[in-house]
Design a protein around this motif. Structure first.
Motif, PDB file in Angstrom:
ATOM      1  N   VAL A 230      31.842   8.642   7.775  1.00 40.18           N
ATOM      2  CA  VAL A 230      31.280   7.637   7.298  1.00 40.18           C
ATOM      3  C   VAL A 230      32.377   6.712   6.764  1.00 40.18           C
ATOM      4  O   VAL A 230      33.016   7.083   5.842  1.00 40.18           O
ATOM      5  CB  VAL A 230      30.209   8.009   6.007  1.00 40.18           C
ATOM      6  CG1 VAL A 230      29.644   6.761   5.563  1.00 40.18           C
ATOM      7  CG2 VAL A 230      29.521   9.297   6.462  1.00 40.18           C
ATOM      8  N   ASP A 232      33.207   3.189   4.419  1.00 36.72           N
ATOM      9  CA  ASP A 232      32.990   2.191   3.585  1.00 36.72           C
ATOM     10  C   ASP A 232      33.565   0.812   4.070  1.00 36.72           C
ATOM     11  O   ASP A 232      34.812   0.735   3.701  1.00 36.72           O
ATOM     12  CB  ASP A 232      33.325   2.547   2.313  1.00 36.72           C
ATOM     13  CG  ASP A 232      32.922   1.371   1.197  1.00 36.72           C
ATOM     14  OD1 ASP A 232      32.591   0.345   1.528  1.00 36.72           O
ATOM     15  OD2 ASP A 232      33.079   1.709   0.117  1.00 36.72           O
ATOM     16  N   VAL A 300      29.801   5.987  11.339  1.00 37.79           N
ATOM     17  CA  VAL A 300      28.828   4.990  10.816  1.00 37.79           C
ATOM     18  C   VAL A 300      29.551   4.297   9.658  1.00 37.79           C
ATOM     19  O   VAL A 300      30.340   4.718   9.004  1.00 37.79           O
ATOM     20  CB  VAL A 300      27.513   5.713  10.382  1.00 37.79           C
ATOM     21  CG1 VAL A 300      26.899   6.223  11.631  1.00 37.79           C
ATOM     22  CG2 VAL A 300      27.939   7.039   9.449  1.00 37.79           C
ATOM     23  N   ASP A 301      28.902   3.227   9.376  1.00 34.62           N
ATOM     24  CA  ASP A 301      29.018   2.519   7.848  1.00 34.62           C
ATOM     25  C   ASP A 301      28.232   3.529   6.757  1.00 34.62           C
ATOM     26  O   ASP A 301      27.221   4.229   7.117  1.00 34.62           O
ATOM     27  CB  ASP A 301      28.772   1.079   7.985  1.00 34.62           C
ATOM     28  CG  ASP A 301      27.627   0.531   8.269  1.00 34.62           C
ATOM     29  OD1 ASP A 301      26.613   1.211   7.903  1.00 34.62           O
ATOM     30  OD2 ASP A 301      27.317  -0.364   8.385  1.00 34.62           O
ATOM     31  N   GLU A 302      28.278   2.501   5.697  1.00 39.41           N
ATOM     32  CA  GLU A 302      27.559   3.252   4.517  1.00 39.41           C
ATOM     33  C   GLU A 302      25.877   3.137   4.715  1.00 39.41           C
ATOM     34  O   GLU A 302      24.967   3.955   3.911  1.00 39.41           O
ATOM     35  CB  GLU A 302      28.047   2.675   2.926  1.00 39.41           C
ATOM     36  CG  GLU A 302      29.484   2.991   2.611  1.00 39.41           C
ATOM     37  CD  GLU A 302      29.511   4.335   2.030  1.00 39.41           C
ATOM     38  OE1 GLU A 302      28.383   4.925   2.131  1.00 39.41           O
ATOM     39  OE2 GLU A 302      30.477   4.501   1.624  1.00 39.41           O
ATOM     40  N   THR A 303      25.359   2.027   5.536  1.00 39.28           N
ATOM     41  CA  THR A 303      24.059   2.169   5.813  1.00 39.28           C
ATOM     42  C   THR A 303      23.617   3.120   6.742  1.00 39.28           C
ATOM     43  O   THR A 303      22.342   3.229   7.135  1.00 39.28           O
ATOM     44  CB  THR A 303      23.860   0.789   6.027  1.00 39.28           C
ATOM     45  OG1 THR A 303      23.945   0.528   7.379  1.00 39.28           O
ATOM     46  CG2 THR A 303      24.419  -0.298   5.008  1.00 39.28           C
ATOM     47  N   GLY A 304      24.631   3.712   7.580  1.00 40.00           N
ATOM     48  CA  GLY A 304      24.303   4.601   8.577  1.00 40.00           C
ATOM     49  C   GLY A 304      24.360   3.744  10.035  1.00 40.00           C
ATOM     50  O   GLY A 304      23.844   4.534  11.116  1.00 40.00           O
ATOM     51  N   ALA A 305      24.501   2.549  10.042  1.00 41.61           N
ATOM     52  CA  ALA A 305      24.807   1.899  11.223  1.00 41.61           C
ATOM     53  C   ALA A 305      26.147   2.269  12.080  1.00 41.61           C
ATOM     54  O   ALA A 305      27.279   2.410  11.458  1.00 41.61           O
ATOM     55  CB  ALA A 305      24.674   0.583  10.901  1.00 41.61           C
TER      56      ALA A 305
END
Ligand code: ADP
Ligand code: MG
Length: 317
Positions: A230, A232, A300-305
């Motif tokens: 993950v 950020d 993924v990024d912090e939003t899960g994308a």
């Protein structure tokens, strides 16, 4: 149909590389006879531009290899150089090539121990094989990330991508001349983080150098380790020049997809945060915690994308 670089390596070459030190051809370097070994080639029109100064071409060829050694926690010792010179390029330029090489061999304390010289009807191609000595008992692999660990990166991300864009035609974002010079220098002359190699040997769990884009290379750690990373995106470290590029309309997340960073991406236990920050201060290198390791797969990024941009070489027709 062209073939994908990573698919070819995994399908056709990995089965031929059974020794433990080859690490399944899923790492930056191999372990053999007590040394760390790596080889990387740079090709005119692919890894550097035809009109890049020849001194910096020599420096880049060497430095991309030293970067792999740094990412494995090794001290650089010696290199072999294969120079494949175009029939159409002035031979007088080879003197500049040797000057650039000499300066860097001296600066990094590396010995040239051999090589090969030949000519070609094709583009200028330089292949260097580098040998290093492990600086600790462990040589961090791409496969060593564990859920719960932090994700870190050295230096700054994205400058080389902006530099290449500035060199390749009308840029989408206009920079000051000073910023433009800074990012072009980052594209032409990477900074192998050898000063941080001891910290990598001491503290990193998984590690690799970032050459094809942070997001895509993070995917190699995720795949080799069987974990999810993950990131950020807002925490990714960028230079003052890159901040100006973003302020003028560049997209911050795009910097995670640009190639040629040659920074070290690594994971480490959360209990090592203070030690890692101290090692960065001691070596005068920016070191930034940009994310974490979780159970799962992918990046993924912090939003899960999913974050998946990056460069892959396509082979053949
Ligand atoms: P890096 O970007 O760190 O140099 P690469 O993505 O180029 O790593 O290579 C990944 C792995 O595949 C490494 O273990 C490398 O030695 C191996 N590899 C790449 N090409 C070949 C090849 N033609 N034959 C054998 N091994 C290869
Ligand atoms: Mg590498």
């Amino acid at each position: 149909m062209p073939a994908d670089e990573f698919d070819i390596i995994a399908r056709l070459f990995a089965p031929l590389a059974a020794s433990e030190g080859a690490r399944g051809l899923r790492d930056d370097a191999a372990l053999y006879a007590g040394k760390i070994m790596t080889t990387d080639a740079i090709v005119e029109g692919v890894h550097f531009l035809s009109d890049d100064p020849i001194e910096t071409v020599a420096q880049k060829a060497l430095r991309v290899n030293l970067s792999d050694l740094a990412a494995k926690g090794a001290r650089a010792e010696a290199v072999l150089l294969t120079l494949i010179w175009p029939q159409s390029r002035a031979s007088a330029e080879i003197e500049g090539f040797a000057r650039g090489l000499a300066a860097d061999l001296g600066a990094f304390g590396v010995a040239l121990i051999g090589g090969d010289t030949t000519s070609t009807p094709g583009p200028l191609t330089i292949s260097i094989t580098a040998f290093g000595a492990p600086l600790g008992p462990r040589t961090p692999a791409r496969a060593d990330a564990k859920p719960g660990q932090d994700l870190w990166v050295t230096g700054e991300i994205g400058d080389a991508m902006i530099g290449l864009e500035a060199l390749s035609g009308p840029p989408s974002v206009v920079l000051s001349l000073e910023d433009q010079d800074a990012v072009i220098a980052r594209y032409r002359v990477p900074q192998p983080r050898l000063a941080f190699a001891k910290a990598i040997a001491d503290y990193a769990a998984a590690a690799m150098d970032v050459s094809d884009g942070l997001a895509q290379d993070a995917g190699k750690i995720a795949a080799a380790s069987g974990v999810r990373l993950v990131i950020d995106v807002a925490a990714a470290p960028v230079s003052a020049a890159a901040e100006s590029w973003i302020a003028a309309g560049g997209e911050r997340a795009a910097l995670l997809g640009g190639g040629d960073d040659y920074e070290i991406l690594f994971t480490a236990d959360a209990g090592l945060r203070d030690a890692i920050v101290a090692a960065g201060a001691e070596t005068k290198l920016r070191v930034t915690r940009i994310g974490r390791v979780e159970a799962g797969a992918g990046v993924v990024d912090e939003t899960g994308a999913p974050l998946v941009h990056g460069y892959r070489h396509q082979l053949g027709a």
